[in-house]
Scaffold this active site. Sequence first.
Site, PDB file in Angstrom:
ATOM      1  N   LEU A 177       0.807  -1.286   0.317  1.00  0.00           N
ATOM      2  CA  LEU A 177       0.362  -0.303   0.127  1.00  0.00           C
ATOM      3  C   LEU A 177       0.767   0.951   0.052  1.00  0.00           C
ATOM      4  CD1 LEU A 177      -2.728  -0.821   2.582  1.00  0.00           C
ATOM      5  CD2 LEU A 177      -3.061  -0.158   0.666  1.00  0.00           C
ATOM      6  N   ASP A 178       0.566   1.900  -0.611  1.00  0.00           N
ATOM      7  CA  ASP A 178       1.471   2.971  -0.958  1.00  0.00           C
ATOM      8  C   ASP A 178       1.261   3.992   0.538  1.00  0.00           C
ATOM      9  OD1 ASP A 178       1.590   3.192  -3.467  1.00  0.00           O
ATOM     10  OD2 ASP A 178       0.092   4.921  -3.819  1.00  0.00           O
ATOM     11  N   PRO A 179       1.756   5.049   0.720  1.00  0.00           N
ATOM     12  CA  PRO A 179       1.881   5.462   1.873  1.00  0.00           C
ATOM     13  C   PRO A 179       1.084   6.257   2.753  1.00  0.00           C
ATOM     14  CG  PRO A 179       4.172   5.523   1.104  1.00  0.00           C
ATOM     15  CD  PRO A 179       3.436   5.037   0.071  1.00  0.00           C
ATOM     16  N   ALA A 182      -1.981   6.084   1.171  1.00  0.00           N
ATOM     17  CA  ALA A 182      -2.843   4.564   1.490  1.00  0.00           C
ATOM     18  C   ALA A 182      -2.732   4.660   2.770  1.00  0.00           C
ATOM     19  CB  ALA A 182      -2.862   3.969   0.504  1.00  0.00           C
ATOM     20  N   ARG A 194      -5.132   4.950  -7.820  1.00  0.00           N
ATOM     21  CA  ARG A 194      -4.613   6.517  -8.664  1.00  0.00           C
ATOM     22  C   ARG A 194      -4.971   6.853 -10.441  1.00  0.00           C
ATOM     23  NH1 ARG A 194       1.355   7.381  -7.582  1.00  0.00           N
ATOM     24  NH2 ARG A 194       1.555   4.417  -6.804  1.00  0.00           N
TER      25      ARG A 194
END
Length: 323
Positions: A49-51, A53, A185
């Site tokens: 997961l992105d930072p 998110a 995104r």
Amino acid sequence: MNAPRTRVVRRPVHGVLLLDKPLGLSSNQALQKAKWLLRAEKAGHTGTLDPLATGVLPLCFGAATKFSQIHLDADKSYEATIQLGICTSSGDAEGEVTSRRPVPTITAAQLEEVRLRFTGPISQVPPMHSALKKDGKALYEYARQGIEVERASRDVNIHSLKIQPGLHPETLDIFVSCSKGTYIRTLGQDIGEALGCGGHLTALRRVATGPFGAAQCLSLETLEALPEVERLQRLLLPEALLPDHSPVTLDGEDAGRFLSGMRRRGTWPDNETVAVFGREPHALLGTAHVKSGELIPARLLSPIEIQQILAASPRSQQPEAIV
């Protein structure tokens, strides 16, 4: 003088921790924090997961890491907010603003048209700010150097999509259920372009992955506040990663031979995804597939791992040896 740091004594830990990843940490940072709190020897996660998110991030420890790759193929569900009219280099709030455009009046009919357009099989071009690799180097490394490389589009499936006006002006909230490999995104950017103004994500939360939902997860703060023995009790057994596998149970001699990598013969129907258990004691042995009545081993636990799992489980007091 600084006091010497206490050395953490690692131990074998086996299972799955359903973590609600916090904002600002990378998936690996969250994993390392949980690994430290559990004093686990071996750990991995089931997809990043992105930072920026938050949400469901299953973490695998010990024997469960053998099945983490299976979970990468699981469907995911997300909630996200799109800020319309502003595009960024990364597609989210972390990137630099690359363009600003006026946001037109958007009708419910337009939102429904866009929803239908992005529901079902679609193609996406992966963002430069992603972990996909080109020539052994992650795309985000090129992006940080200001280099854009050509990326092939990839097919994904949006199972369901809901779009509604957000709480703040010129924002939209989206609710997405999708196949593996979908970039939310990119979906947010594409929805903004379809509405004629562009956009970027300002919030992203994963609310489900495979059979696991956000309500089942706990935060790092909650994990840290628990006594150590209770931290271990929050782990699911490794077979939690195999909900779609058909169970096959083997008796003692067959279980031991299967664990040594030998095929077993029976009356089972052909099946590509099988979870194999020993009968006495009841324990996961590994995964397999069945072809022409043969149970063919795939990923196997070791006898030591099985004994450690049984010893840590309240369902079994003094398990018999599996050899």
